[in-house]
Design a protein around this motif. Structure first.
Motif, PDB file in Angstrom:
ATOM      1  N   MET A   1      -0.007   7.572  -3.745  1.00  0.00           N
ATOM      2  CA  MET A   1       1.027   6.414  -3.121  1.00  0.00           C
ATOM      3  C   MET A   1       0.879   5.569  -4.115  1.00  0.00           C
ATOM      4  O   MET A   1      -0.042   4.759  -4.760  1.00  0.00           O
ATOM      5  CB  MET A   1       0.597   5.769  -1.740  1.00  0.00           C
ATOM      6  CG  MET A   1       1.416   4.926  -1.280  1.00  0.00           C
ATOM      7  SD  MET A   1       0.983   3.991   0.113  1.00  0.00           S
ATOM      8  CE  MET A   1      -0.279   3.179  -0.238  1.00  0.00           C
ATOM      9  N   LYS A   2       2.078   4.993  -4.671  1.00  0.00           N
ATOM     10  CA  LYS A   2       2.227   3.961  -5.555  1.00  0.00           C
ATOM     11  C   LYS A   2       2.239   2.448  -4.905  1.00  0.00           C
ATOM     12  O   LYS A   2       3.122   2.393  -3.924  1.00  0.00           O
ATOM     13  CB  LYS A   2       3.469   4.026  -6.456  1.00  0.00           C
ATOM     14  CG  LYS A   2       3.576   5.267  -7.652  1.00  0.00           C
ATOM     15  CD  LYS A   2       4.532   5.254  -8.434  1.00  0.00           C
ATOM     16  CE  LYS A   2       4.592   3.958  -9.283  1.00  0.00           C
ATOM     17  NZ  LYS A   2       5.971   4.259 -10.261  1.00  0.00           N
ATOM     18  N   GLN A  19       8.285   1.515  -2.098  1.00  0.00           N
ATOM     19  CA  GLN A  19       9.298   2.375  -1.626  1.00  0.00           C
ATOM     20  C   GLN A  19      10.323   1.516  -0.774  1.00  0.00           C
ATOM     21  O   GLN A  19       9.860   0.426  -0.479  1.00  0.00           O
ATOM     22  CB  GLN A  19       8.526   3.303  -0.791  1.00  0.00           C
ATOM     23  CG  GLN A  19       7.944   2.874   0.463  1.00  0.00           C
ATOM     24  CD  GLN A  19       6.878   3.884   1.380  1.00  0.00           C
ATOM     25  OE1 GLN A  19       6.339   4.687   0.623  1.00  0.00           O
ATOM     26  NE2 GLN A  19       7.366   3.738   2.551  1.00  0.00           N
ATOM     27  N   GLN A  26       4.521   6.217   9.467  1.00  0.00           N
ATOM     28  CA  GLN A  26       3.647   5.908   7.902  1.00  0.00           C
ATOM     29  C   GLN A  26       2.948   5.100   8.177  1.00  0.00           C
ATOM     30  O   GLN A  26       1.845   4.747   7.696  1.00  0.00           O
ATOM     31  CB  GLN A  26       4.609   5.949   6.785  1.00  0.00           C
ATOM     32  CG  GLN A  26       4.107   5.859   5.555  1.00  0.00           C
ATOM     33  CD  GLN A  26       4.904   5.623   4.322  1.00  0.00           C
ATOM     34  OE1 GLN A  26       6.152   4.927   4.307  1.00  0.00           O
ATOM     35  NE2 GLN A  26       4.922   6.355   3.302  1.00  0.00           N
ATOM     36  N   TYR A  33      -5.645   5.630   8.238  1.00  0.00           N
ATOM     37  CA  TYR A  33      -6.381   6.051   6.885  1.00  0.00           C
ATOM     38  C   TYR A  33      -7.370   5.005   6.319  1.00  0.00           C
ATOM     39  O   TYR A  33      -8.525   5.233   5.978  1.00  0.00           O
ATOM     40  CB  TYR A  33      -5.473   6.569   5.841  1.00  0.00           C
ATOM     41  CG  TYR A  33      -5.801   6.996   4.483  1.00  0.00           C
ATOM     42  CD1 TYR A  33      -6.524   8.193   4.380  1.00  0.00           C
ATOM     43  CD2 TYR A  33      -5.821   6.004   3.493  1.00  0.00           C
ATOM     44  CE1 TYR A  33      -6.674   8.287   2.786  1.00  0.00           C
ATOM     45  CE2 TYR A  33      -6.011   6.437   2.126  1.00  0.00           C
ATOM     46  CZ  TYR A  33      -6.669   7.267   1.867  1.00  0.00           C
ATOM     47  OH  TYR A  33      -7.201   7.717   0.523  1.00  0.00           O
ATOM     48  N   ARG A  69      -4.640   7.710  -3.473  1.00  0.00           N
ATOM     49  CA  ARG A  69      -4.741   9.046  -3.189  1.00  0.00           C
ATOM     50  C   ARG A  69      -4.070   9.547  -1.667  1.00  0.00           C
ATOM     51  O   ARG A  69      -3.885  10.493  -1.432  1.00  0.00           O
ATOM     52  CB  ARG A  69      -6.375   9.522  -2.838  1.00  0.00           C
ATOM     53  CG  ARG A  69      -7.084   9.796  -4.288  1.00  0.00           C
ATOM     54  CD  ARG A  69      -8.299  10.511  -3.812  1.00  0.00           C
ATOM     55  NE  ARG A  69      -9.233   9.652  -2.975  1.00  0.00           N
ATOM     56  CZ  ARG A  69      -9.985   8.517  -3.474  1.00  0.00           C
ATOM     57  NH1 ARG A  69      -9.958   8.291  -4.658  1.00  0.00           N
ATOM     58  NH2 ARG A  69     -10.646   7.854  -2.458  1.00  0.00           N
ATOM     59  N   ARG A  71      -1.376  10.034   0.942  1.00  0.00           N
ATOM     60  CA  ARG A  71      -0.234  11.112   1.079  1.00  0.00           C
ATOM     61  C   ARG A  71       0.033  11.110   2.347  1.00  0.00           C
ATOM     62  O   ARG A  71      -0.651  11.390   3.233  1.00  0.00           O
ATOM     63  CB  ARG A  71      -0.349  12.351   0.329  1.00  0.00           C
ATOM     64  CG  ARG A  71      -0.568  12.257  -1.220  1.00  0.00           C
ATOM     65  CD  ARG A  71       0.813  11.856  -1.919  1.00  0.00           C
ATOM     66  NE  ARG A  71       0.463  11.882  -3.463  1.00  0.00           N
ATOM     67  CZ  ARG A  71      -0.055  10.928  -4.142  1.00  0.00           C
ATOM     68  NH1 ARG A  71      -0.551   9.824  -3.409  1.00  0.00           N
ATOM     69  NH2 ARG A  71      -0.242  11.089  -5.244  1.00  0.00           N
ATOM     70  N   GLU A  72       1.446  10.950   2.880  1.00  0.00           N
ATOM     71  CA  GLU A  72       1.928  11.011   4.302  1.00  0.00           C
ATOM     72  C   GLU A  72       1.927  12.505   4.571  1.00  0.00           C
ATOM     73  O   GLU A  72       1.535  13.046   5.521  1.00  0.00           O
ATOM     74  CB  GLU A  72       3.310  10.317   4.581  1.00  0.00           C
ATOM     75  CG  GLU A  72       3.611  10.755   5.981  1.00  0.00           C
ATOM     76  CD  GLU A  72       4.837   9.989   6.104  1.00  0.00           C
ATOM     77  OE1 GLU A  72       5.320  10.074   7.441  1.00  0.00           O
ATOM     78  OE2 GLU A  72       5.539   9.448   5.187  1.00  0.00           O
ATOM     79  N   ASN A  75      -1.227  15.140   5.453  1.00  0.00           N
ATOM     80  CA  ASN A  75      -2.342  14.032   5.628  1.00  0.00           C
ATOM     81  C   ASN A  75      -3.205  14.831   6.866  1.00  0.00           C
ATOM     82  O   ASN A  75      -2.711  14.782   7.937  1.00  0.00           O
ATOM     83  CB  ASN A  75      -2.020  12.793   5.823  1.00  0.00           C
ATOM     84  CG  ASN A  75      -3.205  11.916   5.725  1.00  0.00           C
ATOM     85  OD1 ASN A  75      -4.432  12.191   6.634  1.00  0.00           O
ATOM     86  ND2 ASN A  75      -3.202  11.023   4.775  1.00  0.00           N
TER      87      ASN A  75
END
Length: 696
Positions: A1-2, A19, A26, A33, A69, A71-72, A75
């Motif tokens: 993820m940016k 985003q 999310q 997470y 690291r 990620r949706e 996951n």
């Protein structure tokens, strides 16, 4: 993820996700997470701005690497997301609040006067109808006072005052509804299922599998004391099921072949096999919400007293209005009393205080099932502790297995673990863990397992009755005997340990010695509870008098009872309550359930037996007994806030009425100050009770 770092200081990061927008799912997933990362102390995700605030320990790069690291899609934590997180509810009410304030501003600034008056008159119909309906039912309640004050303002042509009164009433209703639903939602989530594995019935026998693997049509075995993990139909066996969490029924309900059972209920007696009706008990959240909202448990005596007082003051407000007009012939002074009443603040601030306190307890991992239980904790003068798993660590250790009758100690441990694995109690867990550490696999060698109420487990193995439990259960209830010639060996059992007795075919087969270390914080917690006004601390245990006396001396309890049975604990609690004491019972096992139910408030340890958690009124985390001190302080702070609210409401509103009657304040100003004070005291009631909101 940016993501982009917006702000950074030592041990704290605020980042923004690169985003367009963040979905509620999310945000929930990222929150879960981040809070699962070992280097993160706490994290909070804001879905509206797409930001996350992270408090962490350790290297900065570890946190940044974890963010990169994330990620949706795919996951593994997605399956653990709560059914309801509360974000959607908060978003909904934030939008409603913003819309209400914005529309009033637009209405005030841009609507022409005739349109504003027409809108105000139209909105007033709702309040006038409420008041009229109360009168038609023969009741003088707060709605009548609201209707009269708004009606008189309209009759005098004071549309601005009527509009302000209605706006503040709607604002208060919205805040109350929001806080109530949020508190109920938080409570429901904390009460939702926490079942990881179940016994699936297969052709090759019972197999322990993760609950999420169960599909519709699969068969699951549930034994005494366990939580039913799924909705389903009974296909084998008979059982008594406690459905209080869903229906409020206090008496267990018999379930036979063909009966439906529901996720979240507890099997109190017997054993059954159910056929799963679905993959999960997902509808349990909604059922719990309904149960909480309908339950009278949420109404503490303080809330009930506030509501009753608010309604009782209405006739006096109306009488004061008539007397003022009769004496002064001044409508303005008389109307000032209608514009100021005690009822709004009393009815709004007290429930908000209680619900907010329950929510604050939830943030400290304390589940409170109703406001009256916080009140009981604040007033408690006697606290009764179960010893094992409560004052001692929930992970006792097997230090020795002493066989009798020439039996092999490893085989006896294997058999004991086979029986004990079905009952989630700390002593049982110790036996199962010891067998696992010795690599002693224990296939299901027994036909059935029965939890006997008098503190023990019984089964049939190889045609012989096998029992395991306390000295009282094995020797007095089951009349087991010592092998011939081994009396001296039995008398030489080490005194410093707790003992589990295993008998086969009516003869003692082994004694399992268990080290049951005290929690390191236990003595300090008891001392702090005394400082907070608890006058009597009592310890209950099934251990011998010798063991109980030694532990009581270490802890410094005021009183202890040894070799007690479940009914003895309950009888003691009932006797104390009959002596007009407010009694709190703290336990974690199936055998504590009767006493938990009998107490003014029952407190269960979160990793104890499911039935104890279900029956208890409050659940605390198993990590640290200091949560009891926090709970007591929170409850006392709630009572102090309630009394402070009473004093403020009576004093401030009484002053406004006096100033209005004297002609110092006009009705519009009195109404504004009254409603602003109600709003302020309500908002204050929603603030944390403990300094900084941090655990002690």
């Amino acid at each position: 993820m940016k993501c982009q770092i917006l702000h950074e200081s030592r041990g704290r990061l605020r980042v923004h996700l690169c985003q367009p927008r963040m979905t509620i799912r999310q945000a929930d997933l990222l929150d879960l997470y981040l809070n699962r990362l070992p280097c993160v102390r706490s994290a909070r995700v804001y879905e509206r701005t797409g930001d996350a605030v992270i408090l962490y320990d350790g290297p900065r790069q570890e946190v940044l690497g974890a963010l990169a690291r994330f990620r949706e899609a795919g996951n593994p934590l997605a399956d653990q997301l709560p059914e309801q997180s509360g974000r959607e509810l908060n978003q909904q009410y934030q939008n409603r609040l913003a819309g209400m304030v914005a529309f009033r501003a637009v209405r005030t600034l841009f609507f022409p006067a005739p349109l504003r008056m027409a809108y105000t008159a139209l909105r007033a119909m709702r309040y006038l109808w409420r008041g009229l309906r109360c009168l038609l039912r023969g009741r003088l309640q707060v709605e009548v006072l609201d209707a009269v004050s708004i009606g008189v303002s309209l009759a005098r042509g004071d549309f601005a005052t009527a509009g302000s009164v209605m706006f503040l009433l709607r604002l208060g209703e919205l805040l109350e509804e929001w806080t109530h639903k949020k508190s109920v939602g938080d409570l429901a989530r904390s009460m939702s299922l926490n079942v990881d594995r179940v016994w699936q019935v297969t052709e090759s026998g019972d197999v322990l599998v993760p609950v999420h693997q169960i599909q519709a049509g699969d068969r699951v075995r549930v034994r005494t004391g366990n939580l039913i993990p799924l909705d389903g139909k009974v296909t084998e066996g008979e059982a008594m099921v406690n459905q209080a969490s869903l229906t409020g029924e206090s008496v267990p309900v018999p379930k036979r072949v063909g009966s439906m059972v529901y996720a979240g209920t507890v099997l109190e007696e017997g054993e059954c096999v159910l056929e799963a009706a679905g993959e999960t008990g997902s509808s349990r959240y909604d059922r719990i919400v309904t149960m909480i909202e309908e339950s009278q448990k949420l109404q503490s005596a303080t809330e009930t007293q506030a509501a009753r007082l608010a309604d009782h003051l209405v006739p006096y407000s109306l009488l004061g209005t008539l007397l003022t007009y009769a004496l002064t012939r001044n409508v303005t002074r008389a109307v000032s009393i209608l514009m100021v009443d005690f009822s709004c603040a009393l009815k709004l601030a007290m429930p908000l205080s209680v619900l907010s306190a329950m929510g604050e307890a939830g943030r400290h991992h304390i589940t409170v099932k109703g406001g009256k239980f916080l009140e009981a904790v604040a007033r408690a003068d006697t606290i009764v502790f179960d010893k094992t798993g409560t004052l001692t660590r929930a992970c006792p250790t097997v230090v020795d297995v002493i066989p009798f009758g020439g039996r092999d100690p490893d085989e006896m441990l294997r058999l004991a673990a086979c029986l004990e694995e079905h009952y989630p109690h700390s002593m049982a867990n110790a036996v199962v863990r010891a067998a696992r550490e010795k690599c002693l696999t224990h296939a299901e060698m027994h036909a059935s397992v029965e939890y006997v109420v008098a503190h023990g487990i019984a089964s049939q193995v190889g045609g012989e009755r096998v029992v395991i439990g306390s000295h009282h259960f094995v020797f007095e209830d089951e009349h087991s005997a010592l092998p011939a010639g081994e009396e001296d060996r039995f008398r030489a059992l080490p005194d410093q340990y707790s003992h589990l007795y295993l008998a086969i075919g009516g003869e003692l087969a082994a004694v399992i010695c268990v080290a049951d270390p005290l929690r390191p914080e236990a003595a300090e917690v008891l001392s702090q509870l005394r400082e907070l006004g608890v006058g009597r601390l009592v310890m209950m245990t099934g251990d011998s008098q010798r063991t109980a006396a030694a532990i009581a001396a270490q802890l410094g309890v005021d009183e202890y009872r040894a070799e007690v049975l479940p009914e003895d604990k309950a009888a003691f609690v009932e006797a104390e309550r009959a002596a007009d004491r407010t009694v709190i019972m703290i336990g974690d096992g199936i055998n504590d359930a009767p006493a938990l139910s009998a107490a003014s408030a029952g407190i269960a340890i979160s990793d104890g037996a499911a039935i104890a958690r279900e029956i208890a009124d409050i659940t605390i985390a198993a990590d640290d007994l200091h949560e009891l001190v926090l709970l007591r302080r929170l409850a006392q702070a709630l009572m102090e806030r309630v009394q402070c609210n009473y004093r403020f409401v009576m004093g401030f509103n009484g002053s406004l009425i006096a100033l209005g009657v004297l002609g110092v304040l006009p009705p519009a100003t009195s109404a504004l100050l009254h409603n602003l004070s109600t709003l302020c005291i309500s908002l204050r009631s929603m603030t944390p009770l403990l300094p900084g909101g941090e655990p002690v």
